[in-house]
Design an enzyme around this catalytic site. Structure first.
Site, PDB file in Angstrom:
ATOM      1  N   PHE A   1       0.959  -1.017  -0.402  1.00  0.00           N
ATOM      2  CA  PHE A   1      -0.496   0.010   0.270  1.00  0.00           C
ATOM      3  C   PHE A   1       0.862   1.000   0.405  1.00  0.00           C
ATOM      4  O   PHE A   1       2.058   1.411   0.959  1.00  0.00           O
ATOM      5  CB  PHE A   1      -0.680   0.078   0.530  1.00  0.00           C
ATOM      6  CG  PHE A   1      -2.109  -1.015   1.554  1.00  0.00           C
ATOM      7  CD1 PHE A   1      -3.051  -0.360   0.888  1.00  0.00           C
ATOM      8  CD2 PHE A   1      -1.504  -2.267   1.946  1.00  0.00           C
ATOM      9  CE1 PHE A   1      -4.300  -1.737   1.107  1.00  0.00           C
ATOM     10  CE2 PHE A   1      -3.301  -3.085   2.153  1.00  0.00           C
ATOM     11  CZ  PHE A   1      -3.694  -2.891   1.540  1.00  0.00           C
ATOM     12  N   ASP A   2       0.347   2.305  -0.459  1.00  0.00           N
ATOM     13  CA  ASP A   2       0.695   3.850  -0.750  1.00  0.00           C
ATOM     14  C   ASP A   2       0.442   4.001   0.874  1.00  0.00           C
ATOM     15  O   ASP A   2      -0.739   3.438   1.124  1.00  0.00           O
ATOM     16  CB  ASP A   2       0.621   4.500  -2.312  1.00  0.00           C
ATOM     17  CG  ASP A   2       0.596   5.873  -2.136  1.00  0.00           C
ATOM     18  OD1 ASP A   2       2.568   5.522  -1.382  1.00  0.00           O
ATOM     19  OD2 ASP A   2      -0.041   6.238  -1.692  1.00  0.00           O
ATOM     20  N   LEU A   3       1.138   5.386   1.280  1.00  0.00           N
ATOM     21  CA  LEU A   3       0.817   5.863   2.199  1.00  0.00           C
ATOM     22  C   LEU A   3      -0.028   7.324   2.395  1.00  0.00           C
ATOM     23  O   LEU A   3      -1.464   6.977   2.247  1.00  0.00           O
ATOM     24  CB  LEU A   3       1.774   6.191   3.905  1.00  0.00           C
ATOM     25  CG  LEU A   3       1.310   6.515   4.593  1.00  0.00           C
ATOM     26  CD1 LEU A   3       1.022   5.850   5.579  1.00  0.00           C
ATOM     27  CD2 LEU A   3       2.713   7.660   4.930  1.00  0.00           C
ATOM     28  N   ASP A   4       0.184   8.015   1.955  1.00  0.00           N
ATOM     29  CA  ASP A   4      -0.492   9.601   1.620  1.00  0.00           C
ATOM     30  C   ASP A   4      -1.172   9.096   0.736  1.00  0.00           C
ATOM     31  O   ASP A   4      -1.704   8.909  -0.948  1.00  0.00           O
ATOM     32  CB  ASP A   4       0.384  10.014   0.852  1.00  0.00           C
ATOM     33  CG  ASP A   4       1.224  10.498   2.340  1.00  0.00           C
ATOM     34  OD1 ASP A   4       1.090  10.629   3.273  1.00  0.00           O
ATOM     35  OD2 ASP A   4       2.419  11.401   1.905  1.00  0.00           O
TER      36      ASP A   4
ATOM     37  N   ILE B   1      -1.411  -1.123  -4.312  1.00  0.00           N
ATOM     38  CA  ILE B   1      -1.901  -0.157  -4.492  1.00  0.00           C
ATOM     39  C   ILE B   1      -2.230   1.278  -3.896  1.00  0.00           C
ATOM     40  O   ILE B   1      -1.357   1.400  -3.190  1.00  0.00           O
ATOM     41  CB  ILE B   1      -3.116  -0.296  -2.924  1.00  0.00           C
ATOM     42  CG1 ILE B   1      -3.355  -2.183  -3.051  1.00  0.00           C
ATOM     43  CG2 ILE B   1      -4.711  -0.173  -2.762  1.00  0.00           C
ATOM     44  CD1 ILE B   1      -3.914  -2.521  -4.348  1.00  0.00           C
TER      45      ILE B   1
END
Length: 217
Positions: A7-10, A165
């Site tokens: 997963f990306d964060l922001d 993602i």
């Protein structure tokens, strides 16, 4: 066979816009750059800030480094804590973890900030690996971050057993350069036009739709 979800964060796990944009305004003012609206600055959320500043304001690398320093003057002590997880994210992570998926974070944000944010929202225990950018030129592209994430889990299987993602085009392009598939979300900071232009595997509108999709992976 292992199923790995990065997963990306922001804009994917964390609704971080308020803290980032407030810190961007602070840095722009300190650097004496042209004033921008908060809506205009949304485009800077996600990709590495150094290259974003260079492109957006037509700065040299050294000038952009100064803006990044000003940005972190506010972001680290204040802005970092102004973000919050999107509704439904924790429920999704909990169920995916319980079903045996290997979960990771692959973010362009500096590693120590990624770890600090995940600790702040008490999400660290959901992830087998957490990878951000390094100091200087270390892991300064999405491709490099994803590649390091896969190295940490000794990934040696088919690429269709890994999904990235994210909410921006650089998530799709970075994943593609490494040879893995990317699912794009529209509830984050990327526009529909931006995301459609790079043709991710799937585009989803909401966290709920993402949750449903990942359970089929």
């Amino acid at each position: 066979m292992r199923k790995i979800i990065l997963f990306d964060l922001d804009g994917t796990l964390i609704e971080s816009g308020e803290g980032i944009i407030n810190s961007l305004h602070y840095a722009i003012e300190k650097m004496g750059l042209p004033e921008q609206t908060s809506e205009d600055l949304r485009v800077l959320i996600g990709p590495p800030l150094l290259e974003q500043f260079m492109s957006y304001f037509d700065l040299t690398k050294e000038e952009a480094k100064k803006v990044v320093i000003f940005y972190h003057e506010r972001y680290h002590p204040v802005g970092l804590y102004e973000g919050k997880p999107y509704q439904g994210i924790e429920h999704m992570l909990k169920e995916l973890s319980e079903k045996g998926y290997i979960l990771g974070v692959a973010s362009s944000k500096p590693q120590h900030l990624v770890e600090e944010i995940l600790q702040h929202v008490n999400y660290t225990h959901y992830f087998t690996l957490i990878v951000g950018s390094g100091e200087g030129d270390i892991r300064n592209t999405k491709r490099a971050v994803i590649k390091e994430a896969l190295r940490e889990v000794s990934f040696d299987e088919k690429s269709d057993n890994v999904w990235m993602i994210g909410d921006k085009e650089h998530d799709v392009l970075g994943a593609r350069e490494v040879g893995v598939l990317c699912v794009s979300v529209l509830y984050g900071y990327g526009t529909k036009e931006e995301i459609e232009s790079v043709s991710p595997l799937v585009i989803v509108q909401t966290v709920e739709k993402l949750h449903q999709l990942l359970l089929t992976f």
